[in-house]
Design a protein around this motif. Sequence first.
Motif, PDB file in Angstrom:
ATOM      1  N   LEU A 140      -5.690  -8.251  -2.180  1.00  0.00           N
ATOM      2  CA  LEU A 140      -5.528  -6.911  -1.638  1.00  0.00           C
ATOM      3  C   LEU A 140      -6.452  -6.648  -0.455  1.00  0.00           C
ATOM      4  N   SER A 141      -7.598  -7.344  -0.422  1.00  0.00           N
ATOM      5  CA  SER A 141      -8.522  -7.104   0.686  1.00  0.00           C
ATOM      6  C   SER A 141      -7.909  -7.545   2.014  1.00  0.00           C
ATOM      7  N   GLU A 142      -6.806  -8.324   1.954  1.00  0.00           N
ATOM      8  CA  GLU A 142      -6.179  -8.783   3.195  1.00  0.00           C
ATOM      9  C   GLU A 142      -5.210  -7.742   3.738  1.00  0.00           C
ATOM     10  N   VAL A 143      -4.963  -6.661   2.965  1.00  0.00           N
ATOM     11  CA  VAL A 143      -4.041  -5.620   3.438  1.00  0.00           C
ATOM     12  C   VAL A 143      -4.751  -4.854   4.545  1.00  0.00           C
ATOM     13  N   LYS A 144      -4.221  -4.982   5.766  1.00  0.00           N
ATOM     14  CA  LYS A 144      -4.868  -4.318   6.906  1.00  0.00           C
ATOM     15  C   LYS A 144      -3.811  -3.596   7.714  1.00  0.00           C
ATOM     16  N   ILE A 145      -4.242  -2.572   8.455  1.00  0.00           N
ATOM     17  CA  ILE A 145      -3.306  -1.826   9.290  1.00  0.00           C
ATOM     18  C   ILE A 145      -3.572  -2.132  10.757  1.00  0.00           C
ATOM     19  N   ASP A 146      -2.482  -2.351  11.459  1.00  0.00           N
ATOM     20  CA  ASP A 146      -2.561  -2.562  12.913  1.00  0.00           C
ATOM     21  C   ASP A 146      -2.468  -1.166  13.545  1.00  0.00           C
ATOM     22  N   LEU A 147      -3.626  -0.610  13.952  1.00  0.00           N
ATOM     23  CA  LEU A 147      -3.665   0.782  14.414  1.00  0.00           C
ATOM     24  C   LEU A 147      -2.899   0.991  15.727  1.00  0.00           C
TER      25      LEU A 147
ATOM     26  N   TYR B  71       7.717   4.244   3.790  1.00  0.00           N
ATOM     27  CA  TYR B  71       6.610   3.677   4.555  1.00  0.00           C
ATOM     28  C   TYR B  71       5.295   3.811   3.787  1.00  0.00           C
ATOM     29  N   PHE B  72       4.257   3.213   4.397  1.00  0.00           N
ATOM     30  CA  PHE B  72       2.907   3.311   3.833  1.00  0.00           C
ATOM     31  C   PHE B  72       2.130   4.381   4.591  1.00  0.00           C
ATOM     32  N   PRO B  73       1.119   4.999   3.950  1.00  0.00           N
ATOM     33  CA  PRO B  73       0.262   5.949   4.679  1.00  0.00           C
ATOM     34  C   PRO B  73      -0.310   5.291   5.931  1.00  0.00           C
ATOM     35  N   GLY B  74      -0.242   6.046   7.048  1.00  0.00           N
ATOM     36  CA  GLY B  74      -0.768   5.530   8.303  1.00  0.00           C
ATOM     37  C   GLY B  74       0.274   4.876   9.189  1.00  0.00           C
ATOM     38  N   GLU B  75       1.463   4.606   8.636  1.00  0.00           N
ATOM     39  CA  GLU B  75       2.494   3.914   9.433  1.00  0.00           C
ATOM     40  C   GLU B  75       3.342   4.885  10.252  1.00  0.00           C
ATOM     41  N   GLY B  76       3.154   6.190  10.009  1.00  0.00           N
ATOM     42  CA  GLY B  76       3.880   7.169  10.838  1.00  0.00           C
ATOM     43  C   GLY B  76       5.257   7.525  10.327  1.00  0.00           C
TER      44      GLY B  76
ATOM     45  N   ASN C  27       0.698   1.049  14.448  1.00  0.00           N
ATOM     46  CA  ASN C  27       0.915   1.844  13.233  1.00  0.00           C
ATOM     47  C   ASN C  27       1.750   1.095  12.210  1.00  0.00           C
ATOM     48  N   LYS C  28       1.309  -0.118  11.921  1.00  0.00           N
ATOM     49  CA  LYS C  28       2.065  -0.922  10.965  1.00  0.00           C
ATOM     50  C   LYS C  28       1.081  -1.782  10.165  1.00  0.00           C
ATOM     51  N   LEU C  29       1.362  -1.970   8.887  1.00  0.00           N
ATOM     52  CA  LEU C  29       0.489  -2.855   8.103  1.00  0.00           C
ATOM     53  C   LEU C  29       0.702  -4.297   8.546  1.00  0.00           C
ATOM     54  N   GLU C  30      -0.388  -5.046   8.627  1.00  0.00           N
ATOM     55  CA  GLU C  30      -0.288  -6.460   9.001  1.00  0.00           C
ATOM     56  C   GLU C  30       0.179  -7.288   7.807  1.00  0.00           C
ATOM     57  N   THR C  31      -0.334  -6.959   6.630  1.00  0.00           N
ATOM     58  CA  THR C  31       0.147  -7.587   5.385  1.00  0.00           C
ATOM     59  C   THR C  31       0.375  -6.484   4.361  1.00  0.00           C
ATOM     60  N   TYR C  32       1.268  -6.729   3.423  1.00  0.00           N
ATOM     61  CA  TYR C  32       1.635  -5.688   2.467  1.00  0.00           C
ATOM     62  C   TYR C  32       1.220  -6.088   1.050  1.00  0.00           C
ATOM     63  N   PRO C  33       0.920  -5.095   0.217  1.00  0.00           N
ATOM     64  CA  PRO C  33       0.639  -5.418  -1.189  1.00  0.00           C
ATOM     65  C   PRO C  33       1.908  -5.927  -1.874  1.00  0.00           C
ATOM     66  N   GLY C  34       1.731  -6.678  -2.949  1.00  0.00           N
ATOM     67  CA  GLY C  34       2.881  -7.137  -3.717  1.00  0.00           C
ATOM     68  C   GLY C  34       3.337  -6.047  -4.676  1.00  0.00           C
ATOM     69  N   ILE C  35       4.551  -6.168  -5.163  1.00  0.00           N
ATOM     70  CA  ILE C  35       5.070  -5.197  -6.135  1.00  0.00           C
ATOM     71  C   ILE C  35       4.169  -5.212  -7.372  1.00  0.00           C
ATOM     72  N   GLY C  36       3.743  -4.021  -7.776  1.00  0.00           N
ATOM     73  CA  GLY C  36       2.861  -3.920  -8.942  1.00  0.00           C
ATOM     74  C   GLY C  36       1.392  -3.935  -8.593  1.00  0.00           C
ATOM     75  N   ASP C  37       1.053  -4.197  -7.320  1.00  0.00           N
ATOM     76  CA  ASP C  37      -0.365  -4.206  -6.910  1.00  0.00           C
ATOM     77  C   ASP C  37      -0.859  -2.775  -6.712  1.00  0.00           C
ATOM     78  N   ARG C  38      -2.052  -2.519  -7.203  1.00  0.00           N
ATOM     79  CA  ARG C  38      -2.679  -1.219  -6.933  1.00  0.00           C
ATOM     80  C   ARG C  38      -3.333  -1.313  -5.574  1.00  0.00           C
TER      81      ARG C  38
ATOM     82  N   THR D 257      -6.691   4.492   0.505  1.00  0.00           N
ATOM     83  CA  THR D 257      -6.117   3.151   0.350  1.00  0.00           C
ATOM     84  C   THR D 257      -7.162   2.102   0.684  1.00  0.00           C
ATOM     85  N   VAL D 258      -6.829   0.854   0.424  1.00  0.00           N
ATOM     86  CA  VAL D 258      -7.764  -0.253   0.714  1.00  0.00           C
ATOM     87  C   VAL D 258      -7.945  -0.447   2.213  1.00  0.00           C
TER      88      VAL D 258
END
Lengths: 208, 275
Positions: free
Chosen positions: A60-67, A116-121, A70-81, A151-152
């Motif tokens: 999960l620490s690899e989940v990052k947002i490309d500001l 979408y995810f928070p921050g993605e617009g 406005n898009k996540l660079e990697t996404y959490p898996g289904i079921g990931d908090r 979020t992380v």
Amino acid sequence: MRSHYSKKNTLLKATIKNIIVAFVYVAIFVSIITLLFSSKISQAISLINIVSSNTSKEVLSEVKIDLEHNKLETYPGIGDRYGTLIIESLGVNLPIYYGDSLSILRNGVGHSSFSYFPGEGGSIVYMAHNTRGFLRKLPEIQVGAKIQINTVYGNYTYTVDETKIIHQSEEDALYIQKDKEILMLYTCYPVNSIGHATHRFVTYSSLD
Amino acid sequence: MVKKIISYIIIVILIVLLLASTTITILSQTILKEKFVLGLLEKNDYYAQVYSQILEAFKDNTIQSGLEESILDGIMTEEQVKNDAKSFLDYLYNGTELTIDTEGVKTRLQEKINEVIKENNKRVNSDEQTAIDTYVNTIGNIYENGITCMKKYVSQVQNVIAKVQKMLQKVTIAVYVATIVIIFIIFIINKREGFKYLAISSFSTGGLCIALKIVEVSTMRVQNILIFSKAFSVVLINAIESIILSFVIAAILFCVLGLLFSILGYQKTGKREKE
């Protein structure tokens, strides 16, 4: 003795010759099968591999947002908090999981994978049960109340603009927009009903 | 020259027949045999796993119903799950009447809900009654899907199994007879080298049998298959592994046969040379 040795030698040579010829037959068979049925074989193998769960898990620490985009660079898996939902006015503090299966909803807030995810617009759809310890008090929320999503990859605050009671079949009420960050949070309604509630209480909040 | 070409063609036909008879034998003793599948279910503790899975799904649906989880106590037992699973298998393999106690589960649940309503002196309006009925039906569907895994396709799968079993009976006899006939033809065409050709066919068939294992190891993630449910997947993985193991054993047997035929062929050639 010599004759016995040469008999064994001859037998060995004959057997090896048979094995080599057999190998040639096997090679011919495999080539023909591959030529004639390669696409069907690949499809069958792909199908088996599709229904095989991937054992590697994203960290999960690899989940990052490309500001910039406005898009996540990697996404959490289904079921990931990947976050926490906080509504201070209602005393709500719940974990957010990616996915919205019933087993996920037993643990906290589910995130519709169509949104979408928070921050993605874009529009975000969250849901949770209407039981004690979850969103039992959601119908008491006031317009203007703050909803905090931590979020992380970043923290986001939303303000409630509107609330609605909709029928479960009204899919248009949870309309996904790609250029407007609206947080739609809903739970089953009425909150003290028995059985499967047919309505949903929905809050619509915009990003501060 | 013509004799040699005909011999080569007959070897190819014999390989195909040996492979076909091996495949038919393995399939009819494994996946197409109810006893084999029942054994796999027992070995993998399938019934207990299905019971847990169904119960978890019940709880997932109950949490949003406004009812306590204790409402689920006694509506389903592991013994009931076992009986219904066996009845389902019997239906699949023998076409017997499918009896799954879905209505029993729903009735027991409805009775418990009625008790809760009575204890709380609650009046249920029509909307709430609809909500309760939806919940009870959902629980019933979960139970039925838990037992059958594929409620939607159950009758289609049963039809396919019945057709395959019927076809297999006819094909098995045809393949065995054809194999014996081909072996006779080999010895008629070329008496001297009959055993040599049998050896080549046996080694080739063994090689093709082992090829399946090689394909499985190099390209397929059979161990990680996850379809319908964890319990079903474990049984499916075990079934696939049993089938592949059977092919490996067949490969070894064919190689031993090949060796035997090589020795017999050599001895026959040796005797002729002496004469």
